[in-house]
Every structure is written in C-alpha cells, then in structure tokens.
Scaffold this motif. Structure first.
Motif, mmCIF file in Angstrom:
data_model
loop_
_atom_site.group_PDB
_atom_site.id
_atom_site.type_symbol
_atom_site.label_atom_id
_atom_site.label_comp_id
_atom_site.label_asym_id
_atom_site.label_seq_id
_atom_site.Cartn_x
_atom_site.Cartn_y
_atom_site.Cartn_z
ATOM 1 N N LEU A 63 0.852 -1.200 0.000
ATOM 2 C CA LEU A 63 0.000 0.000 0.000
ATOM 3 C C LEU A 63 0.884 1.246 0.000
ATOM 4 O O LEU A 63 0.610 2.225 -0.706
ATOM 5 C CB LEU A 63 -0.937 0.013 1.214
ATOM 6 C CG LEU A 63 -1.729 -1.251 1.556
ATOM 7 C CD1 LEU A 63 -2.755 -0.952 2.653
ATOM 8 C CD2 LEU A 63 -2.430 -1.820 0.340
ATOM 9 N N VAL A 64 1.932 1.204 0.797
ATOM 10 C CA VAL A 64 2.870 2.342 0.851
ATOM 11 C C VAL A 64 3.494 2.560 -0.531
ATOM 12 O O VAL A 64 3.564 3.680 -1.033
ATOM 13 C CB VAL A 64 3.973 2.097 1.903
ATOM 14 C CG1 VAL A 64 5.025 3.194 1.858
ATOM 15 C CG2 VAL A 64 3.371 2.000 3.304
ATOM 16 N N ARG A 65 3.882 1.458 -1.159
ATOM 17 C CA ARG A 65 4.512 1.551 -2.481
ATOM 18 C C ARG A 65 3.540 2.138 -3.506
ATOM 19 O O ARG A 65 3.923 2.959 -4.346
ATOM 20 C CB ARG A 65 4.983 0.152 -2.929
ATOM 21 C CG ARG A 65 5.796 0.167 -4.202
ATOM 22 C CD ARG A 65 7.144 0.842 -3.987
ATOM 23 N NE ARG A 65 7.852 1.107 -5.238
ATOM 24 C CZ ARG A 65 7.830 2.282 -5.893
ATOM 25 N NH1 ARG A 65 7.116 3.294 -5.422
ATOM 26 N NH2 ARG A 65 8.510 2.438 -6.999
ATOM 27 N N ALA A 66 2.274 1.745 -3.426
ATOM 28 C CA ALA A 66 1.265 2.272 -4.358
ATOM 29 C C ALA A 66 1.086 3.775 -4.165
ATOM 30 O O ALA A 66 0.985 4.533 -5.133
ATOM 31 C CB ALA A 66 -0.069 1.547 -4.142
ATOM 32 N N VAL A 67 1.058 4.217 -2.921
ATOM 33 C CA VAL A 67 0.846 5.639 -2.631
ATOM 34 C C VAL A 67 2.061 6.460 -3.065
ATOM 35 O O VAL A 67 1.913 7.509 -3.702
ATOM 36 C CB VAL A 67 0.509 5.846 -1.138
ATOM 37 C CG1 VAL A 67 0.559 7.321 -0.749
ATOM 38 C CG2 VAL A 67 -0.871 5.263 -0.823
ATOM 39 N N MET A 100 11.207 2.448 3.884
ATOM 40 C CA MET A 100 11.853 3.447 3.019
ATOM 41 C C MET A 100 12.376 2.806 1.731
ATOM 42 O O MET A 100 12.185 3.324 0.647
ATOM 43 C CB MET A 100 13.002 4.141 3.763
ATOM 44 C CG MET A 100 12.580 4.668 5.093
ATOM 45 S SD MET A 100 12.394 6.408 5.426
ATOM 46 C CE MET A 100 13.493 7.305 4.495
ATOM 47 N N LYS A 101 13.036 1.658 1.842
ATOM 48 C CA LYS A 101 13.643 1.037 0.651
ATOM 49 C C LYS A 101 12.621 0.323 -0.228
ATOM 50 O O LYS A 101 12.600 0.510 -1.430
ATOM 51 C CB LYS A 101 14.734 0.032 1.056
ATOM 52 C CG LYS A 101 15.971 0.677 1.624
ATOM 53 C CD LYS A 101 16.990 -0.361 2.029
ATOM 54 C CE LYS A 101 18.051 -0.578 0.992
ATOM 55 N NZ LYS A 101 19.158 0.380 1.101
ATOM 56 N N GLU A 102 11.755 -0.479 0.392
ATOM 57 C CA GLU A 102 10.783 -1.257 -0.400
ATOM 58 C C GLU A 102 9.518 -0.450 -0.674
ATOM 59 O O GLU A 102 8.931 -0.571 -1.743
ATOM 60 C CB GLU A 102 10.420 -2.560 0.333
ATOM 61 C CG GLU A 102 11.616 -3.502 0.515
ATOM 62 C CD GLU A 102 11.262 -4.685 1.411
ATOM 63 O OE1 GLU A 102 10.203 -5.315 1.204
ATOM 64 O OE2 GLU A 102 12.042 -4.972 2.341
ATOM 65 N N GLY A 103 9.085 0.349 0.311
ATOM 66 C CA GLY A 103 7.854 1.135 0.145
ATOM 67 C C GLY A 103 8.122 2.516 -0.421
ATOM 68 O O GLY A 103 7.202 3.184 -0.844
ATOM 69 N N ARG A 104 9.368 2.937 -0.405
ATOM 70 C CA ARG A 104 9.760 4.288 -0.832
ATOM 71 C C ARG A 104 9.061 5.369 -0.028
ATOM 72 O O ARG A 104 8.767 6.450 -0.542
ATOM 73 C CB ARG A 104 9.496 4.513 -2.324
ATOM 74 C CG ARG A 104 10.131 3.481 -3.220
ATOM 75 C CD ARG A 104 11.633 3.752 -3.362
ATOM 76 N NE ARG A 104 12.136 3.037 -4.531
ATOM 77 C CZ ARG A 104 12.237 3.588 -5.741
ATOM 78 N NH1 ARG A 104 11.929 4.836 -5.959
ATOM 79 N NH2 ARG A 104 12.696 2.865 -6.734
#
Ligand SMILES: Nc1nc(=O)c2c([nH]1)NC[C@@H]1CN(c3ccc(C(=O)N[C@@H](CCC(=O)O)C(=O)O)cc3)CN21
Ligand SMILES: CC(C)C(=O)C(=O)O
Ligand SMILES: [Mg+2]
Length: 260
Positions: A63-67, A100-104
């Motif tokens: 979800l973090v990555r999508a946002v 931070m690394k995977e979800g940015r």
C-alpha cells in the motif's frame, strides 16, 4: 518537513489524510494535501480487521509503495504497525528501512511517548524522518481501556513531557489523538515542531482524518471528531445498484459499448 515548520511559524494550518491506494493518493496530492499517511488504520479500512493490532508490515508495504508511486508533491508517511518497532530501537530501524527502501516512504510514524524516544532517536540519527503519535494510541487500545480521551487532568502534563521528549529525539511532527482541546493547545505551544490533531481541537498546527471517514465511505457511527465532506457510500451504492439493474434489464452493454 522544513516547510511544515515554516507553516507553524506563520500560523498556517495544514491538512493530512490517510491514503492506501493510487487513485486516492493521486487525487489528494492534486487537491493540495501536503502529507499523506499510509495508516496502520488500513487494518480497519482496507483489510477488515476489528483493530489495528493484527496488520503486518508485509500487508502495509504494498500500500505504501502504491501511494508513493502515485504522488508528485505530498510527503508520504508510513505508519509502523504493532509489533514492528516496540522490541528495540534496532527493530524500529530495521522496519523503517524496509518502509523506506521497499515502500519508498519519505518518513515513518510510530505510536508512543517518552518510552519510545530511544527508538525515535535511532531512526532520526540514521536519517529516517519520524512523526510521533501520542494521546489515544490505537495499537494500545486494550491497555487504554478502549476508545478514550487521553490527557485529562494531571495526564496533561505527561502529554507535554511525551511530546517534548519526541521533539528532543528528533521527530519532525507529532500526532495527538483524542486529547482535550486545551491540552492539545498547550502541547502545540510548547513545541517547535508541528502537532497534527485528530480529535484534539482547533489549535493543533495540522489536522488529520481517515479518508473514508472524511468522504463518508465508511458506514456506521463515526467517532465524534469526524466531519463528513461527501457521501461516497451513497454514491457508490447507487452506482452499483444502477449497473446491476441495467445488466438485468439488458440495457448494458448498449451498441456504444460493443465491438462489431
Ligand atoms: N475509520 C477509522 N477512523 C479512525 O479515526 C481510526 C480508524 N479507522 N482506525 C484506527 C483508529 C481507531 N480510532 C478510533 C476508533 C473509534 C473511535 C470512537 O469510537 N470514538 C467514540 C468514543 C469516544 C469516547 O467514548 O470517549 C467517539 O464518539 O469519538 C475513536 C477512534 C481512530 N482510528
Ligand atoms: C488516524 C491516524 C493518525 C493514524 O494513525 C492511522 O490512520 O493509522
Ligand atoms: Mg495509525
């Protein structure tokens, strides 16, 4: 982050919303919401758990990555879920690094006051921007005795001490949830970093709501601190009902929607 501190100095309030997917993130970003939180409240508002306790890092990361993929301007804060940081400052850092690394994610948020100052310190000194969260902290709802206003009476002083410790540990902002407006005002004036209120009165530097509460997608009784700005539940229900009726009557698809 530095920009948010300037807004505080100028006395300009700013809005924060949760977001859990790309359409909402893109819309809120374009609407000028400067900070989006991928809340562990996805537990309730995406995954259908009854509390935030069961949601995991592996569930929240996509979800973090999508946002983060969807936004151009907003600061994206990833909420660290229950059990993913409390064990030690080392565990907190390892989890934050994944977000931070995977979800940015641009920053992370964690629940807790003074006791978590070492965790916050470990993150900020490693370069991870941290938002604190005090007052009613949903991950501890079983300890706090349910959804209860926090910081009444002498507990108000404790809240000021918690907020100051988080600021001292390097947090760039602090969420205050379900706190008497007078106490939230005092905390806000005691800090140089911005406070973000949810059920914490009008004197916080910023205000946050869960987006499905704000837009009326979630049905049922909303907490007192919620104001509904739309009726998405009604609009979506009407759309689904109309689609179903069209299909049943043979009116969808029409010639326009078909290939020949
Ligand atoms: N959709 C949603 N909105 C939220 O604000 C939210 C979540 N989910 N999930 C995680 C936590 C849980 N939170 C909650 C949930 C319920 C109340 C609530 O029912 N409050 C009542 C009772 C307050 C009282 O008894 O003092 C209220 O009327 O505000 C408050 C905060 C805030 N967070
Ligand atoms: C309500 C906000 C502050 C939150 O922590 C969440 O949505 O998880
Ligand atoms: Mg949360």
């Amino acid at each position: 982050m530095h920009h948010l501190r300037e807004l505080k100095e100028r006395g300009e309030a700013w809005p924060m919303l949760t977001a859990y997917d790309m359409y909402t993130a893109e819309l809120f970003d374009e609407a000028g919401i400067p900070v989006l939180l991928v809340g562990d409240s996805a537990a309730n508002n995406v995954f259908g758990y009854d509390t935030t306790v069961p949601v995991t890092v592996d569930e929240l990361l996509p979800l973090v990555r999508a946002v983060t993929r969807a936004v151009k301007y907003a600061l994206v804060v990833a909420d660290l879920p229950f059990g993913s940081y409390q064990l030690s400052p080392e565990q907190a850092l390892a989890t934050a690094v994944r977000f931070m690394k995977e979800g940015r994610a641009h920053a992370v948020k964690l629940e807790g006051g003074r006791k978590f100052a070492p965790h916050v310190e470990a993150l900020t000194s490693a370069g991870v921007p941290v938002m604190g969260h005090i007052g009613f902290t949903p991950q501890s709802e079983h300890n706090l005795g349910g959804y209860r206003v926090q910081g009444r009476g002498t507990a108000g002083e404790e809240l000021v001490a918690d907020a100051l410790a988080l600021q001292e540990a390097g947090a760039f902002s602090v969420v205050m949830e379900m706190v008497p407006a007078e106490v939230a005002k005092q905390v806000t004036h005691s800090l140089q970093i911005p406070t973000v209120g949810i059920g914490a009165g009008p004197d916080c530097d910023a205000q946050v709501l869960v987006w499905q509460d704000m837009a009326g997608l979630r049905r049922g009784k909303a907490p007192r601190f919620v104001k509904r700005y739309a009726n998405l539940a009604g609009a979506l229900s009407d759309a689904a009902t109309a689609f179903a009726a069209d299909v049943r009557r043979g009116e969808f698809p029409a010639a326009d929607h078909s290939f020949h």
